[in-house]
Motif scaffolding. Structure first.
Motif, PDB file in Angstrom:
ATOM      1  N   LYS A   1      26.504  13.100 -12.764  1.00 37.24           N
ATOM      2  CA  LYS A   1      25.240  13.686 -13.192  1.00 37.24           C
ATOM      3  C   LYS A   1      25.447  15.109 -13.698  1.00 37.24           C
ATOM      4  O   LYS A   1      24.784  15.542 -14.654  1.00 37.24           O
ATOM      5  CB  LYS A   1      24.228  13.672 -12.047  1.00 37.24           C
TER       6      LYS A   1
ATOM      7  N   ARG B   1      15.130  19.307 -10.210  1.00 39.24           N
ATOM      8  CA  ARG B   1      15.732  18.186  -9.473  1.00 39.24           C
ATOM      9  C   ARG B   1      15.229  18.141  -8.041  1.00 39.24           C
ATOM     10  O   ARG B   1      14.939  17.071  -7.500  1.00 39.24           O
ATOM     11  CB  ARG B   1      17.257  18.316  -9.481  1.00 39.24           C
TER      12      ARG B   1
ATOM     13  N   LEU C   1      17.884  12.310 -15.367  1.00 41.20           N
ATOM     14  CA  LEU C   1      18.869  11.940 -14.355  1.00 41.20           C
ATOM     15  C   LEU C   1      18.290  11.868 -12.953  1.00 41.20           C
ATOM     16  O   LEU C   1      19.041  11.852 -11.976  1.00 41.20           O
ATOM     17  CB  LEU C   1      20.028  12.956 -14.377  1.00 41.20           C
TER      18      LEU C   1
ATOM     19  N   ASP D   1      16.718  10.549  -9.480  1.00 38.03           N
ATOM     20  CA  ASP D   1      17.125   9.430  -8.632  1.00 38.03           C
ATOM     21  C   ASP D   1      16.324   8.192  -9.006  1.00 38.03           C
ATOM     22  O   ASP D   1      15.097   8.203  -8.939  1.00 38.03           O
ATOM     23  CB  ASP D   1      16.867   9.791  -7.164  1.00 38.03           C
TER      24      ASP D   1
END
Length: 233
Positions: free
Chosen positions: A91, A134, A187, A189
């Protein structure tokens, strides 16, 4: 639990060595660049609107114009790069590619053809956006804490995405930040994304009220209910 911790430790070790390697390359290039009076930056930095310069978006993060320039970028690049990479190298590499292309394209499209842009600051802004978002999207406690910490420490540098400082590539900063945010979305999860999508699209099912059972003929209230029914009540 033990296997998860072991994997996190292994990924963190790889992230540390990766960022040390990147720093070694950047500083080695800086020494050569300095000895050559920064001709490398002028030659392999990115100029806007020139098709032949478009590949330089991949070389400009490794080039700087002075020792002050590289010192200012090195520490935040190391910290934010490590935090972007400690959850997995795959990632991290994909996020780095998105950030590089996003920042490079914005500079190439909007910057003057007479201006040479170089430096790792676009990557710094990209990793900042990636790490913070993120933590929100993946609903991971560790990532969320890391994201909050990064936001608290580095939020002041966001002024660098505004066109107010002379001699600073705010377009590179802005493009990098956009790339980092986009990478966090792309990206995220897949388990978290699937859960969120299911929660948003699932229909709420409520059982219909069951009709009241008809009284049995022998019930004491049967005669009264029949009269009320005859009266339309």
């Amino acid at each position: 639990m033990a296997s998860t911790f072991a994997r996190l430790l292994s990924d963190s070790r790889r992230a540390l060595f990766t960022m040390l390697g990147i720093q070694a390359v950047i500083w080695s290039v800086q020494v050569v660049n300095w000895l050559d009076d920064y001709d490398l930056s002028r030659e392999y930095g990115l100029r806007g609107e020139r098709m032949e310069d478009l590949p330089e978006m991949f070389t400009m993060p490794f080039l700087h114009f002075s020792w002050d320039h590289i010192v200012a970028n090195s520490w935040p690049l190391f910290v934010l790069g490590f935090l972007a990479a400690y959850r997995g190298m795959r990632k991290f590499l994909l996020a780095s590619l998105v950030i590089t292309v996003s920042g490079g394209l914005l500079v190439w499209l909007l910057e003057s053809p007479n201006t040479v842009t170089a430096g790792a600051s676009g990557m710094v802004y990209g990793y900042l956006g990636y790490v913070v978002l993120r933590g929100v999207l993946d609903r991971n406690l560790l990532d969320a804490v890391v994201g909050l910490g990064v936001a608290a420490v580095y939020w002041t540098i966001l002024i660098g995405v505004l066109p107010i400082a002379h001699g600073v590539s705010w377009l590179g900063h802005l493009g990098g930040l956009i790339g980092g945010l986009a990478a966090a979305v792309l990206l995220r999860d897949p388990k978290t994304a699937k859960t969120a999508k299911t929660a948003d699209t699932a229909d709420t099912v409520r059982p219909a009220s069951a009709p009241a059972p008809a009284p049995s003929p022998g019930s004491p209230n049967a005669a009264l209910l029949k009269e009320l029914d005859d009266l339309g009540l």
